[in-house]
Design an enzyme around this catalytic site. Structure first.
Site, short mmCIF file in Angstrom:
data_model
loop_
_atom_site.label_atom_id
_atom_site.label_comp_id
_atom_site.label_asym_id
_atom_site.label_seq_id
_atom_site.Cartn_x
_atom_site.Cartn_y
_atom_site.Cartn_z
N PRO A 162 3.83 65.80 24.63
CA PRO A 162 3.99 66.04 23.73
C PRO A 162 3.55 66.00 22.30
O PRO A 162 3.90 66.48 21.02
CB PRO A 162 4.36 64.68 23.59
CG PRO A 162 4.83 64.21 25.48
CD PRO A 162 3.57 64.74 25.62
N THR A 163 3.01 65.48 21.75
CA THR A 163 2.18 65.70 20.66
C THR A 163 1.60 67.34 20.33
O THR A 163 1.68 67.59 19.11
CB THR A 163 0.71 64.86 20.55
OG1 THR A 163 0.89 63.61 20.88
CG2 THR A 163 -0.19 64.82 19.58
N GLU A 168 16.64 37.36 0.64
CA GLU A 168 15.84 37.90 1.55
C GLU A 168 15.62 39.68 0.83
O GLU A 168 14.73 40.38 1.44
CB GLU A 168 17.03 38.07 3.32
CG GLU A 168 17.78 39.34 2.68
CD GLU A 168 19.89 39.45 2.37
OE1 GLU A 168 19.89 38.02 1.80
OE2 GLU A 168 19.75 39.93 2.69
N CYS A 197 25.99 35.36 0.92
CA CYS A 197 26.98 36.25 0.35
C CYS A 197 28.41 35.90 0.73
O CYS A 197 28.84 35.04 0.62
CB CYS A 197 27.10 37.89 0.41
SG CYS A 197 27.11 38.74 -1.19
N ILE A 231 6.35 52.08 8.65
CA ILE A 231 5.94 50.94 8.84
C ILE A 231 3.88 50.67 8.80
O ILE A 231 3.43 51.22 8.64
CB ILE A 231 5.30 49.88 10.17
CG1 ILE A 231 7.02 49.62 10.67
CG2 ILE A 231 4.50 49.11 10.04
CD1 ILE A 231 6.73 48.42 9.56
N GLN A 256 30.53 32.46 0.83
CA GLN A 256 31.99 32.39 0.54
C GLN A 256 33.03 31.56 2.18
O GLN A 256 33.82 30.92 1.93
CB GLN A 256 32.65 34.00 0.67
CG GLN A 256 31.79 34.89 0.13
CD GLN A 256 32.27 36.33 -0.45
OE1 GLN A 256 32.92 37.01 0.45
NE2 GLN A 256 31.97 37.01 -1.80
N HIS A 294 21.84 38.13 -2.73
CA HIS A 294 20.79 38.01 -1.26
C HIS A 294 19.30 38.02 -1.52
O HIS A 294 18.28 38.74 -1.69
CB HIS A 294 20.92 39.74 -1.03
CG HIS A 294 22.34 40.04 -0.46
ND1 HIS A 294 22.65 40.41 1.42
CD2 HIS A 294 23.29 40.32 -1.20
CE1 HIS A 294 24.06 40.45 0.67
NE2 HIS A 294 24.24 40.64 0.15
N GLU A 302 7.75 59.30 2.85
CA GLU A 302 8.12 59.48 4.05
C GLU A 302 9.63 60.40 4.57
O GLU A 302 10.27 60.33 3.90
CB GLU A 302 8.36 57.66 5.01
CG GLU A 302 9.04 57.56 6.35
CD GLU A 302 9.31 56.74 6.18
OE1 GLU A 302 9.55 55.74 5.79
OE2 GLU A 302 9.68 56.44 7.77
N ASP A 310 14.31 69.00 13.97
CA ASP A 310 15.53 68.66 13.94
C ASP A 310 16.22 69.37 12.62
O ASP A 310 14.99 70.03 11.57
CB ASP A 310 16.18 67.71 13.29
CG ASP A 310 15.74 66.08 13.96
OD1 ASP A 310 15.26 66.13 14.78
OD2 ASP A 310 15.41 64.85 13.24
N ARG A 312 31.44 42.59 -3.93
CA ARG A 312 33.08 42.82 -4.68
C ARG A 312 33.84 41.49 -5.32
O ARG A 312 34.35 41.60 -6.33
CB ARG A 312 33.76 43.94 -4.12
CG ARG A 312 33.06 45.01 -3.22
CD ARG A 312 35.04 46.11 -3.16
NE ARG A 312 34.07 47.21 -2.49
CZ ARG A 312 33.19 47.85 -3.07
NH1 ARG A 312 33.28 48.18 -4.36
NH2 ARG A 312 32.91 49.05 -1.80
N GLY A 334 8.56 54.39 13.94
CA GLY A 334 7.48 53.35 13.24
C GLY A 334 7.07 54.47 11.67
O GLY A 334 5.67 53.45 10.97
N1 GLN Z 1 32.19 41.05 1.74
C1 GLN Z 1 31.90 40.14 0.17
C2 GLN Z 1 32.32 40.62 -0.88
O1 GLN Z 1 32.02 41.54 -0.57
C3 GLN Z 1 30.34 39.82 1.14
C4 GLN Z 1 29.60 41.18 0.64
C5 GLN Z 1 28.30 40.76 1.28
O2 GLN Z 1 27.90 39.65 1.59
N2 GLN Z 1 27.56 41.55 0.84
O3 GLN Z 1 32.58 40.25 -1.40
#
Ligand code: GLN
Length: 536
Positions: free
Chosen positions: A193-194, A512, A384, A21, A388, A510, A143, A150, A465, A18
């Site tokens: 481990p620390t 979100e 998205c 965060i 569709q 989107h 970050e 690694d 797309r 995290g």
């Molecule tokens: N596959 C779809 C497109 O390219 C939807 C893409 C998505 O959901 N981000 O239009």
């Protein structure tokens, strides 16, 4: 004048502790004291960006306003800080090498042998400093992805070592995050481990200034003293980070541990004024003890990995808090949905969200879900690919366009209601070539979205797309599915809704990516409200 103090966050012992965060929480605390802060993530993998990574590999791909396809930690940064990130906030090894190799091909290195040190490390340092110079920031938190030790992290650790040296102790510090495991057989927390992890950093020339110890149980004073002694840090710089029920509690926890004050002291900055964390505290209280609860079905094909839909999950937390409501998300693998079992999948849910995605795996389950929501008058939110799918479903079952589809799934469909965007035709390279980033959308005056947004022009982020095929728009509108938002420059349909339904909205963008703690997204708020009303 901005202060330009650099803070580096590294991780040891295991991945997934995290760091994102913790970085975001520290940034939040500094921001709440009036400082300007930005956070950057350096990822040690060779992909130029995570846009070409399968979500199963890497979780969600987060998209910034300026169209960068980035690590999901940038989503946390934006959700915590409520300020946008940019292309400069996420850099991968692939991008570093790409720049260095491009310079080499141009002859910029004037005949020199191009090496990891200094050329790769210089490019890493340049990328860290660019962020500092592009904005007016007091703190630049960087970050480092991966775990100390690694092979691929080494150039980053070396770059930090050099920067720490160049900037001096008042202008730079390293916070190292480690794990303190609990051995149940002996009922003990273990610090070894620390110690080893700090030793590894020391081998690379870095003495961490602050240690944040992730643990399932609180650390006692003895243990803190022991870590301080063996790892050469002062007692106050051993910070505990125990597991909490919501990530949004971490800033409050770090405040209690004085992480911000310790940072300020080390950088010789005043830290007397209390941070203004009241709105945050209230938000966390609402998240932890809501009065109501609803269940939303999330239909997608990456549901086995919760990180794949991170921003959607967090948007529900934000919108839930506004509605004083816990949103239980029931994740449903769309491949498993069929006409025979659909009732059982959706029994007891108050709303359905069909998630974004690519390719045809599980597509028919998503289309069936949209149909179920439409026919059962159940609140439906399509994002998205989800939008569709709702369009395809409506075409097939209401407009009677048999075999209607998106040309992404069926290139020969007789009714390409979703089709490749004009500017995408001829694009063959996969990385960074979609319609990406923020675009304006004009909201149609009488739509449900107009009431929700209370704004006639909004800006939303895209990553796709394909698009709604406008030659079918009239037919859709005549039969009850209407456009509710259009791109003013191109005429692309960005929102479809069914006005005669309880709540049926599909968006090509989107939402979100834009929801934050202080600014929950209006569409999520209203979707949760509608679902809650549906339960009542
Ligand atoms: N596959 C779809 C497109 O390219 C939807 C893409 C998505 O959901 N981000 O239009």
């Amino acid at each position: 004048m901005a202060l330009k103090k650099y803070i580096f966050v590294t991780g040891g012992v295991t991945s997934s502790l995290g760091k994102g965060i913790i970085s975001a929480s520290l940034a939040k605390l500094l921001q709440s004291r009036g400082y300007t802060v930005t956070i950057q993530k350096l990822d040690p993998y060779i992909n130029v960006d995570p846009g070409t990574l399968n979500p199963y590999e890497h979780g969600e791909c987060y998209v910034t306003e300026d169209g960068a396809e980035t690590d999901l930690d940038l989503g946390h940064y934006e959700r915590f800080l409520n300020i946008p990130t940019t292309q400069n906030n996420n850099v991968t090894t692939g991008r570093i090498y790409q720049s260095v190799i491009n310079k080499e091909r141009k002859g910029d290195y004037l005949g020199k042998t191009v090496q990891v040190i200094p050329h790769i490390t210089d490019e890493i340092k340049r990328r860290i400093k660019i962020l500092g110079t592009r904005g007016n920031f007091d703190f630049i938190i960087t970050e480092i992805g991966g775990t100390v030790g690694d092979i691929e992290s080494l150039p980053y650790i070396e770059a930090i070592r050099q920067m720490k040296w160049e900037l001096g102790p008042l202008n730079s510090l390293v916070i190292h995050l480690t794990l303190v495991p609990f051995l149940s057989a002996s009922a003990e927390l273990k610090t070894k481990p620390t110690q080893h992890s700090v030793k590894l950093l020391l081998e690379n020339g870095i003495q961490p200034n602050i240690l944040v110890l992730r643990s399932e149980h609180p650390l006692n004073n003895e243990l803190r003293k022991k870590v301080a002694l063996f790892c050469n840090v002062d007692y106050n710089s051993v910070i505990e980070s125990v597991d909490v029920s919501t990530i949004y509690e971490v800033p409050l926890l770090m405040q209690k541990e004085n992480l911000d004050i310790t940072v300020l002291r080390k950088m010789d900055l005043p830290g007397t004024e209390k941070p203004e964390m009241k709105p945050w505290r209230q938000f966390v209280a609402r998240v932890k003890n809501p009065r109501n609860s609803i269940t939303i079905a999330l239909v997608g094909k990456y549901v086995e990995l919760p990180d794949a839909y991170k921003s959607i999950m967090e948007s529900f937390v934000h919108a839930g808090s506004v509605n004083d409501c816990r949103v239980e998300v029931r994740s449903i693998q769309s491949e498993k949905i069929s006409e025979n079992n659909i009732d059982s999948h959706f029994s007891g849910v108050q709303g359905i969200l069909v998630a974004p995605g690519f390719g045809d795996r599980g597509i028919e389950g998503k289309i069936l879900s949209a149909r179920y929501a439409r026919e059962m008058n159940l609140p439906f939110f399509g994002i998205c690919l989800g939008m569709q799918c709702a369009v395809i479903e409506f075409a097939r079952n209401v407009l009677g366009l048999e075999d209607a589809h998106s040309t992404e799934m069926d290139i020969k469909t007789p009714h390409p209601v979703i089709d490749l965007m004009e500017e995408q035709k001829g694009v063959t390279i996969k990385g960074g070539t979609m319609r990406l980033g923020v675009y304006p959308c004009n909201i149609s005056p009488d739509s449900r979205c107009s009431a929700i947004y209370r704004n006639s022009e909004v800006m939303e982020r895209h990553r796709h797309r394909y698009e709604f095929n406008n030659s079918y728009l009239e037919l859709f509108e005549k039969n009850g599915m209407k456009q509710a938002g259009i791109n003013p420059d191109t005429g692309l349909v960005e929102i479809m809704e069914i006005p005669d339904h309880k709540w049926f909205i599909g968006v090509q963008f989107h939402p979100e990516y834009r929801s934050t703690v202080l600014n929950p997204h209006p569409l999520f708020i209203d979707f949760v409200r509608a679902a809650l009303e549906n339960r009542k």
